[in-house]
Design a protein around this motif. Structure first.
Motif, PDB file in Angstrom:
ATOM      1  N   ALA A  85       0.839  -1.203   0.000  1.00 25.85           N
ATOM      2  CA  ALA A  85       0.000   0.000   0.000  1.00 25.85           C
ATOM      3  C   ALA A  85       0.875   1.255   0.000  1.00 25.85           C
ATOM      4  CB  ALA A  85      -0.937  -0.014   1.206  1.00 25.85           C
ATOM      5  N   TYR A  86       1.924   1.270   0.812  1.00 25.96           N
ATOM      6  CA  TYR A  86       2.836   2.424   0.847  1.00 25.96           C
ATOM      7  C   TYR A  86       3.532   2.604  -0.493  1.00 25.96           C
ATOM      8  CZ  TYR A  86       2.524   1.708   5.970  1.00 25.96           C
ATOM      9  OH  TYR A  86       2.098   1.532   7.245  1.00 25.96           O
ATOM     10  N   ASP A  87       3.880   1.488  -1.137  1.00 32.57           N
ATOM     11  CA  ASP A  87       4.605   1.547  -2.403  1.00 32.57           C
ATOM     12  C   ASP A  87       3.816   2.257  -3.502  1.00 32.57           C
ATOM     13  OD1 ASP A  87       6.894   0.374  -1.439  1.00 32.57           O
ATOM     14  OD2 ASP A  87       6.479  -1.611  -2.295  1.00 32.57           O
ATOM     15  N   ILE A  88       2.503   2.244  -3.417  1.00 33.38           N
ATOM     16  CA  ILE A  88       1.693   2.938  -4.419  1.00 33.38           C
ATOM     17  C   ILE A  88       2.051   4.423  -4.405  1.00 33.38           C
ATOM     18  CG2 ILE A  88      -0.637   3.537  -5.189  1.00 33.38           C
ATOM     19  CD1 ILE A  88      -1.571   0.928  -3.684  1.00 33.38           C
ATOM     20  N   ALA A  89       1.958   5.048  -3.234  1.00 30.23           N
ATOM     21  CA  ALA A  89       2.254   6.480  -3.118  1.00 30.23           C
ATOM     22  C   ALA A  89       3.745   6.771  -3.298  1.00 30.23           C
ATOM     23  CB  ALA A  89       1.772   7.017  -1.774  1.00 30.23           C
ATOM     24  N   LEU A  90       4.591   5.892  -2.762  1.00 25.08           N
ATOM     25  CA  LEU A  90       6.036   6.125  -2.861  1.00 25.08           C
ATOM     26  C   LEU A  90       6.510   6.161  -4.318  1.00 25.08           C
ATOM     27  CD1 LEU A  90       7.249   3.846   0.062  1.00 25.08           C
ATOM     28  CD2 LEU A  90       7.425   6.346  -0.053  1.00 25.08           C
ATOM     29  N   ASN A  91       5.987   5.274  -5.143  1.00 28.54           N
ATOM     30  CA  ASN A  91       6.394   5.247  -6.546  1.00 28.54           C
ATOM     31  C   ASN A  91       5.829   6.426  -7.328  1.00 28.54           C
ATOM     32  OD1 ASN A  91       8.183   2.921  -7.166  1.00 28.54           O
ATOM     33  ND2 ASN A  91       6.559   1.853  -6.063  1.00 28.54           N
ATOM     34  N   ALA A 108       1.999  -2.646  -7.372  1.00 30.58           N
ATOM     35  CA  ALA A 108       1.698  -2.596  -5.938  1.00 30.58           C
ATOM     36  C   ALA A 108       0.190  -2.667  -5.702  1.00 30.58           C
ATOM     37  CB  ALA A 108       2.293  -1.335  -5.314  1.00 30.58           C
ATOM     38  N   ILE A 109      -0.588  -2.051  -6.568  1.00 34.65           N
ATOM     39  CA  ILE A 109      -2.052  -2.122  -6.454  1.00 34.65           C
ATOM     40  C   ILE A 109      -2.518  -3.575  -6.607  1.00 34.65           C
ATOM     41  CG2 ILE A 109      -4.227  -1.487  -7.578  1.00 34.65           C
ATOM     42  CD1 ILE A 109      -2.807   1.228  -8.309  1.00 34.65           C
ATOM     43  N   ARG A 110      -1.968  -4.277  -7.600  1.00 31.24           N
ATOM     44  CA  ARG A 110      -2.344  -5.690  -7.798  1.00 31.24           C
ATOM     45  C   ARG A 110      -1.918  -6.540  -6.594  1.00 31.24           C
ATOM     46  NH1 ARG A 110      -0.960  -4.113 -13.061  1.00 31.24           N
ATOM     47  NH2 ARG A 110       1.172  -4.872 -12.848  1.00 31.24           N
ATOM     48  N   GLU A 111      -0.771  -6.229  -6.012  1.00 36.10           N
ATOM     49  CA  GLU A 111      -0.355  -6.940  -4.801  1.00 36.10           C
ATOM     50  C   GLU A 111      -1.380  -6.719  -3.686  1.00 36.10           C
ATOM     51  OE1 GLU A 111       3.540  -5.394  -3.924  1.00 36.10           O
ATOM     52  OE2 GLU A 111       4.500  -6.569  -5.511  1.00 36.10           O
ATOM     53  N   CYS A 112      -1.873  -5.497  -3.563  1.00 33.95           N
ATOM     54  CA  CYS A 112      -2.883  -5.204  -2.535  1.00 33.95           C
ATOM     55  C   CYS A 112      -4.184  -5.962  -2.787  1.00 33.95           C
ATOM     56  CB  CYS A 112      -3.134  -3.699  -2.442  1.00 33.95           C
ATOM     57  SG  CYS A 112      -1.792  -2.766  -1.682  1.00 33.95           S
ATOM     58  N   ILE A 113      -4.533  -6.175  -4.055  1.00 33.22           N
ATOM     59  CA  ILE A 113      -5.722  -6.979  -4.378  1.00 33.22           C
ATOM     60  C   ILE A 113      -5.527  -8.403  -3.850  1.00 33.22           C
ATOM     61  CG2 ILE A 113      -6.951  -8.088  -6.298  1.00 33.22           C
ATOM     62  CD1 ILE A 113      -7.898  -5.262  -5.954  1.00 33.22           C
ATOM     63  N   VAL A 114      -4.338  -8.960  -4.071  1.00 38.74           N
ATOM     64  CA  VAL A 114      -4.039 -10.315  -3.587  1.00 38.74           C
ATOM     65  C   VAL A 114      -4.079 -10.350  -2.068  1.00 38.74           C
ATOM     66  CG1 VAL A 114      -2.278 -12.124  -3.481  1.00 38.74           C
ATOM     67  CG2 VAL A 114      -2.718 -10.942  -5.640  1.00 38.74           C
ATOM     68  N   PHE A 115      -3.443  -9.375  -1.422  1.00 42.58           N
ATOM     69  CA  PHE A 115      -3.447  -9.336   0.041  1.00 42.58           C
ATOM     70  C   PHE A 115      -4.864  -9.155   0.593  1.00 42.58           C
ATOM     71  CE2 PHE A 115       1.166  -8.032  -0.284  1.00 42.58           C
ATOM     72  CZ  PHE A 115       1.650  -9.192   0.303  1.00 42.58           C
ATOM     73  N   THR A 116      -5.698  -8.408  -0.116  1.00 45.92           N
ATOM     74  CA  THR A 116      -7.099  -8.248   0.302  1.00 45.92           C
ATOM     75  C   THR A 116      -7.801  -9.595   0.293  1.00 45.92           C
ATOM     76  OG1 THR A 116      -7.221  -5.952  -0.481  1.00 45.92           O
ATOM     77  CG2 THR A 116      -9.306  -7.151  -0.292  1.00 45.92           C
ATOM     78  N   ALA A 117      -7.591 -10.373  -0.766  1.00 43.40           N
ATOM     79  CA  ALA A 117      -8.218 -11.700  -0.867  1.00 43.40           C
ATOM     80  C   ALA A 117      -7.714 -12.621   0.245  1.00 43.40           C
ATOM     81  CB  ALA A 117      -7.937 -12.311  -2.233  1.00 43.40           C
ATOM     82  N   ILE A 118      -6.417 -12.586   0.510  1.00 43.98           N
ATOM     83  CA  ILE A 118      -5.859 -13.430   1.570  1.00 43.98           C
ATOM     84  C   ILE A 118      -6.418 -13.008   2.926  1.00 43.98           C
ATOM     85  CG2 ILE A 118      -3.736 -14.024   2.819  1.00 43.98           C
ATOM     86  CD1 ILE A 118      -2.266 -13.739   0.072  1.00 43.98           C
ATOM     87  N   ALA A 119      -6.414 -11.701   3.189  1.00 38.77           N
ATOM     88  CA  ALA A 119      -6.905 -11.200   4.481  1.00 38.77           C
ATOM     89  C   ALA A 119      -8.387 -11.522   4.676  1.00 38.77           C
ATOM     90  CB  ALA A 119      -6.665  -9.695   4.586  1.00 38.77           C
ATOM     91  N   LYS A 120      -9.158 -11.425   3.609  1.00 39.66           N
ATOM     92  CA  LYS A 120     -10.579 -11.786   3.701  1.00 39.66           C
ATOM     93  C   LYS A 120     -10.732 -13.279   3.960  1.00 39.66           C
ATOM     94  CE  LYS A 120     -14.933 -11.978   1.242  1.00 39.66           C
ATOM     95  NZ  LYS A 120     -15.543 -12.053  -0.074  1.00 39.66           N
ATOM     96  N   GLY A 121      -9.992 -14.089   3.219  1.00 39.68           N
ATOM     97  CA  GLY A 121     -10.075 -15.541   3.369  1.00 39.68           C
ATOM     98  C   GLY A 121      -9.681 -16.024   4.758  1.00 39.68           C
ATOM     99  N   MET A 122      -8.794 -15.279   5.403  1.00 40.30           N
ATOM    100  CA  MET A 122      -8.351 -15.671   6.742  1.00 40.30           C
ATOM    101  C   MET A 122      -9.149 -14.981   7.849  1.00 40.30           C
ATOM    102  SD  MET A 122      -4.276 -16.028   6.125  1.00 40.30           S
ATOM    103  CE  MET A 122      -4.035 -16.901   7.671  1.00 40.30           C
ATOM    104  N   SER A 168     -13.467  -5.882   2.635  1.00 42.52           N
ATOM    105  CA  SER A 168     -12.861  -6.417   1.425  1.00 42.52           C
ATOM    106  C   SER A 168     -13.379  -5.688   0.189  1.00 42.52           C
ATOM    107  CB  SER A 168     -13.152  -7.914   1.309  1.00 42.52           C
ATOM    108  OG  SER A 168     -12.679  -8.418   0.084  1.00 42.52           O
ATOM    109  N   GLU A 169     -14.682  -5.451   0.153  1.00 41.94           N
ATOM    110  CA  GLU A 169     -15.290  -4.748  -0.979  1.00 41.94           C
ATOM    111  C   GLU A 169     -14.786  -3.309  -1.060  1.00 41.94           C
ATOM    112  OE1 GLU A 169     -17.203  -4.332  -4.445  1.00 41.94           O
ATOM    113  OE2 GLU A 169     -16.969  -6.190  -3.345  1.00 41.94           O
ATOM    114  N   VAL A 170     -14.690  -2.629   0.080  1.00 39.39           N
ATOM    115  CA  VAL A 170     -14.178  -1.250   0.094  1.00 39.39           C
ATOM    116  C   VAL A 170     -12.737  -1.226  -0.404  1.00 39.39           C
ATOM    117  CG1 VAL A 170     -13.526   0.679   1.601  1.00 39.39           C
ATOM    118  CG2 VAL A 170     -15.754  -0.412   1.883  1.00 39.39           C
ATOM    119  N   SER A 171     -11.921  -2.158   0.074  1.00 38.37           N
ATOM    120  CA  SER A 171     -10.531  -2.232  -0.363  1.00 38.37           C
ATOM    121  C   SER A 171     -10.457  -2.401  -1.879  1.00 38.37           C
ATOM    122  CB  SER A 171      -9.807  -3.384   0.341  1.00 38.37           C
ATOM    123  OG  SER A 171      -8.463  -3.478  -0.084  1.00 38.37           O
ATOM    124  N   ARG A 172     -11.223  -3.328  -2.408  1.00 38.58           N
ATOM    125  CA  ARG A 172     -11.211  -3.583  -3.852  1.00 38.58           C
ATOM    126  C   ARG A 172     -11.675  -2.352  -4.639  1.00 38.58           C
ATOM    127  NH1 ARG A 172     -10.542  -8.412  -5.911  1.00 38.58           N
ATOM    128  NH2 ARG A 172     -11.937  -7.992  -7.654  1.00 38.58           N
TER     129      ARG A 172
END
Length: 159
Positions: free
Chosen positions: A50-56, A78-92, A100-104
């Motif tokens: 998430a930080y990498d989005i703004a940093l780049n 980095a945005i696509r990585e956050c999509i993956v992390f959102t799915a993992i965080a939701k699944g767990m 999850s929907e707001v994040s996406r």
């Protein structure tokens, strides 16, 4: 003469940068405190992406147009990585369905904005084919980018 209130660091005037910062803040306020090392690693990686989005965006804005485009593409990664992390965080169970929907939705908006800015930079580069040399003198004008970006983004919203 148009007197805008601009910041010393011009990337701070970009709406996409502000949205990326908003996403990082949203994430920090919606992710729970980790209970073990595995959760801490997941949360740290999620936050770093998430930080990498703004940093780049910030780093690329100080470069020439082709380099800025490159850094924006890294932001999209980095945005696509956050999509993956959102799915993992939701699944767990770390994010509920609504979170999850707001994040996406926030990440999709960032993707659209990043794509529109990349297109705007490419159009500007196509107009100036003689800008083949990579020098800081070719750094993008934020006044030009803002007006061009706004029209490009409006076109995407109408599709």
């Amino acid at each position: 003469m148009d007197e805008r209130n601009t910041s010393f660091f011009r990337f701070e005037d970009l709406r996409i940068y502000a949205k990326a910062i908003d996403y990082s803040k949203w994430l920090l306020s919606n992710i729970n405190t980790p209970h073990n090392e595995a959760e801490k690693n997941l949360f740290d990686s999620f936050c770093k992406s998430a930080y990498d989005i703004a940093l780049n965006i910030a780093e690329g804005s100080s470069r020439n147009k082709s380099q800025f485009e490159h850094y924006l593409k890294i932001s999209k990664t980095a945005i696509r990585e956050c999509i993956v992390f959102t799915a993992i965080a939701k699944g767990m169970g770390y994010l509920d369905d609504n979170q999850s929907e707001v994040s996406r939705e926030l990440l999709m908006e960032l993707t659209r904005m990043t794509g529109a800015l990349i297109i705007s930079l490419q159009r500007g580069s196509n107009r100036r084919r003689d800008d083949n040399e990579a020098s800081d003198d070719n750094a993008p004008s934020f006044d030009d980018l803002d007006s061009s970006f706004n029209s490009d983004f409006a076109e995407l919203d109408n599709d």
